[in-house]
Design an enzyme around this catalytic site. Structure first.
Site, PDB file in Angstrom:
ATOM      1  N   ASN A  20       1.025   4.487   8.890  1.00  0.00           N
ATOM      2  CA  ASN A  20       0.613   4.085   7.543  1.00  0.00           C
ATOM      3  C   ASN A  20       0.969   2.613   7.398  1.00  0.00           C
ATOM      4  O   ASN A  20       2.128   2.256   7.194  1.00  0.00           O
ATOM      5  CB  ASN A  20       1.332   4.937   6.494  1.00  0.00           C
ATOM      6  CG  ASN A  20       0.916   4.577   5.069  1.00  0.00           C
ATOM      7  OD1 ASN A  20       0.126   3.661   4.849  1.00  0.00           O
ATOM      8  ND2 ASN A  20       1.460   5.287   4.091  1.00  0.00           N
ATOM      9  N   ARG A 106      -3.435   6.476   8.228  1.00  0.00           N
ATOM     10  CA  ARG A 106      -3.780   6.621   6.823  1.00  0.00           C
ATOM     11  C   ARG A 106      -4.656   5.437   6.434  1.00  0.00           C
ATOM     12  O   ARG A 106      -4.260   4.276   6.562  1.00  0.00           O
ATOM     13  CB  ARG A 106      -2.530   6.651   5.946  1.00  0.00           C
ATOM     14  CG  ARG A 106      -2.871   6.862   4.476  1.00  0.00           C
ATOM     15  CD  ARG A 106      -1.686   6.698   3.562  1.00  0.00           C
ATOM     16  NE  ARG A 106      -2.065   6.958   2.182  1.00  0.00           N
ATOM     17  CZ  ARG A 106      -1.335   6.609   1.123  1.00  0.00           C
ATOM     18  NH1 ARG A 106      -0.185   5.982   1.280  1.00  0.00           N
ATOM     19  NH2 ARG A 106      -1.755   6.881  -0.089  1.00  0.00           N
ATOM     20  N   HIS A 195      -5.213   9.318  -3.299  1.00  0.00           N
ATOM     21  CA  HIS A 195      -4.222  10.374  -3.060  1.00  0.00           C
ATOM     22  C   HIS A 195      -4.887  11.656  -2.561  1.00  0.00           C
ATOM     23  O   HIS A 195      -4.320  12.741  -2.671  1.00  0.00           O
ATOM     24  CB  HIS A 195      -3.416  10.704  -4.329  1.00  0.00           C
ATOM     25  CG  HIS A 195      -2.592   9.576  -4.857  1.00  0.00           C
ATOM     26  ND1 HIS A 195      -2.319   9.429  -6.202  1.00  0.00           N
ATOM     27  CD2 HIS A 195      -1.980   8.541  -4.247  1.00  0.00           C
ATOM     28  CE1 HIS A 195      -1.567   8.348  -6.391  1.00  0.00           C
ATOM     29  NE2 HIS A 195      -1.347   7.798  -5.204  1.00  0.00           N
ATOM     30  N   ARG A 256       1.499   0.325 -13.017  1.00  0.00           N
ATOM     31  CA  ARG A 256       0.088   0.230 -13.383  1.00  0.00           C
ATOM     32  C   ARG A 256      -0.145   0.854 -14.745  1.00  0.00           C
ATOM     33  O   ARG A 256       0.466   1.866 -15.094  1.00  0.00           O
ATOM     34  CB  ARG A 256      -0.786   0.922 -12.337  1.00  0.00           C
ATOM     35  CG  ARG A 256      -0.685   0.323 -10.956  1.00  0.00           C
ATOM     36  CD  ARG A 256      -1.557   1.080  -9.967  1.00  0.00           C
ATOM     37  NE  ARG A 256      -1.032   0.965  -8.610  1.00  0.00           N
ATOM     38  CZ  ARG A 256      -1.109   1.905  -7.699  1.00  0.00           C
ATOM     39  NH1 ARG A 256      -1.673   3.068  -7.988  1.00  0.00           N
ATOM     40  NH2 ARG A 256      -0.611   1.713  -6.489  1.00  0.00           N
ATOM     41  N   GLU A 400       1.774  14.265   3.245  1.00  0.00           N
ATOM     42  CA  GLU A 400       0.549  13.614   3.678  1.00  0.00           C
ATOM     43  C   GLU A 400       0.562  13.335   5.175  1.00  0.00           C
ATOM     44  O   GLU A 400      -0.468  13.436   5.852  1.00  0.00           O
ATOM     45  CB  GLU A 400       0.349  12.314   2.898  1.00  0.00           C
ATOM     46  CG  GLU A 400       0.116  12.532   1.408  1.00  0.00           C
ATOM     47  CD  GLU A 400       0.267  11.270   0.600  1.00  0.00           C
ATOM     48  OE1 GLU A 400      -0.775  10.696   0.233  1.00  0.00           O
ATOM     49  OE2 GLU A 400       1.403  10.850   0.334  1.00  0.00           O
TER      50      GLU A 400
END
Length: 415
Positions: A20, A106, A195, A256, A400
């Site tokens: 990743n 990823r 996601h 965010r 993940e």
């Protein structure tokens, strides 16, 4: 662990390196993928501060952690550190790179080009690069990481697992914005969602907990961490999700803003003289929990401040849960029948108070939390709904990396 129907039978284990890559970091995990989809983590770690004067690597293997400063002027040098950690020294778990059978990456944004995990070749790399305008902060880093890994392991399959792929089942009425249609056809402006690997993992795990096939259940999955998203899953496929064209829309997040009136952006530019870069920085890095509380983007710190009497921290938590509750209500209406609500991610898995506040008042929609089950200190997968709750409320730790490893091994075996 959900296996997506992969690997059964008497087969040789496959060693899969999961990568990743960010703009200044490389996270990695080495999995031994065995029969019937079993996944054993041999080692994991991260190289941080790539390109800075003081880079460092943290490597974990066999229950021991090695943290040390290192030189990583670029991602090529950083990946060399990963190789060294895996193959040499006290944390070595393989004798050499020839023991790696496949590499899974990823990938953040695949737009409409990728609906599933894909073998990476030159055409795939070109497609990822074509998506750079949609993810200018993420896709370039993904490409750098893929090319660095390929330079060290050129003779094994490399597989891209896309955050956006799970959401490519959204119907047009869910992914189109009410803008001139040619902005979609000519510029790709639409909801993509993110996601997806996490939502897919917990969806399959939830179906397993319910003793049913993923195609038989309707779920609402809430991935709550520094980034947050919520997804409506009907019969194993995503039909709506809160993150949009970018990872800015939707729920309140660590830094965010999530949903706001788009005219606020025009107001900031006209009245405060902010340029696009300043607005982008404000909405992505200085809003959310951090902007509301003035304390931190970390929910744990915000909760501590609220418990200490900080009113802005209390308000930040209230807004976070209120927005989440609204989305749960909306997606309940979208699905019609919900079999389970799933909490995952750092906040979803560990913040019992957030789960409690969010579910409070939703009993008429079928969400009845059991206070004792919810408050129990456990990191395991569990059902925290009351026995009589029409909808199960599940806490499922996401993985993940394991999902990426499963997809990568499946594609590698097929070759």
């Amino acid at each position: 662990m959900p296996g997506s129907g992969v690997y059964t039978g008497d087969r040789t284990p496959v060693n899969v390196l999961v990568v990743n890559c960010g703009s200044s970091s490389i996270k990695y995990s080495l999995f031994a993928m065995g029969d019937a989809g079993t996944a054993d983590v041999l080692a994991s770690g991260i190289v941080e501060r790539i390109g800075e004067a003081e880079s460092r690597i943290r490597h974990e293997a066999a229950g021991a952690t090695d943290l040390r400063d290192a030189e990583a002027p670029d991602h090529q040098a950083a990946f060399a550190l990963v190789v060294e950690a895996l193959t040499r020294g006290p944390g070595a778990v393989i004798s050499g790179l020839d023991r790696i059978d496949a590499v899974g990456h990823r990938c953040i944004h695949g737009a409409e080009r990728f609906t599933e995990s894909t073998l990476i070749d030159e055409a795939c790399l070109a497609a990822i690069e074509a998506c750079v305008p949609l993810a200018p902060l993420h896709n370039p880093a993904n490409l750098i990481g893929i090319r660095a890994a390929m330079s060290f392991t050129p003779d094994v399959p490399h597989v891209g697992v896309f955050d956006t792929a799970f959401h490519q089942t959204l119907p047009p009425h869910a992914y189109l914005y009410p803008l001139p249609y040619d902005l979609y056809t000519e510029h790709g402006i639409r909801r993509y969602g993110f996601h997806g690997t996490s939502h897919r993992y917990v969806s399959e795990a939830a179906a397993g907990m319910l003793g049913r096939s993923p195609t038989e259940v309707n779920l609402i999955t809430a991935h709550l961490g520094n980034g947050c998203s919520i997804t409506a899953v009907r019969g194993g496929v995503s039909v709506d999700t809160s993150l949009g064209m970018t990872p800015l829309e939707g729920l309140v997040m660590g830094t965010r803003s999530g949903d706001i009136d788009p005219a606020i952006i025009l107001h900031l530019m006209r009245k405060l003289g902010m340029d696009t870069g300043q607005v982008d920085d404000l909405l992505n890095r200085h809003s959310g929990l951090l902007g509301l509380s003035g304390v931190s983007n970390d929910m744990r710190e915000v909760i501590r401040a609220a418990e200490g009497g900080n009113d802005r921290a209390r308000l930040a938590i209230e807004i976070f849960c209120y927005r989440l509750k609204k989305y749960i209500g909306a997606y309940t209406a979208v699905l019609g029948r919900v079999d389970a609500l799933v909490f995952t991610g750092g906040i979803g898995e560990n913040a019992a108070d957030i789960r409690g506040r969010t579910c409070n008042g939703l009993d008429r929609l079928g969400y009845v939390l059991d206070a004792d089950r919810n408050a129990a200190d456990s990191r395991d997968t569990r059902d925290v709904a009351a026995p009589h709750s029409p909808v199960r409320i599940l806490v499922i730790p996401t993985d993940e990396e394991a999902m990426i490893a499963h997809d990568t091994a499946r594609i590698a075996r097929s070759m």
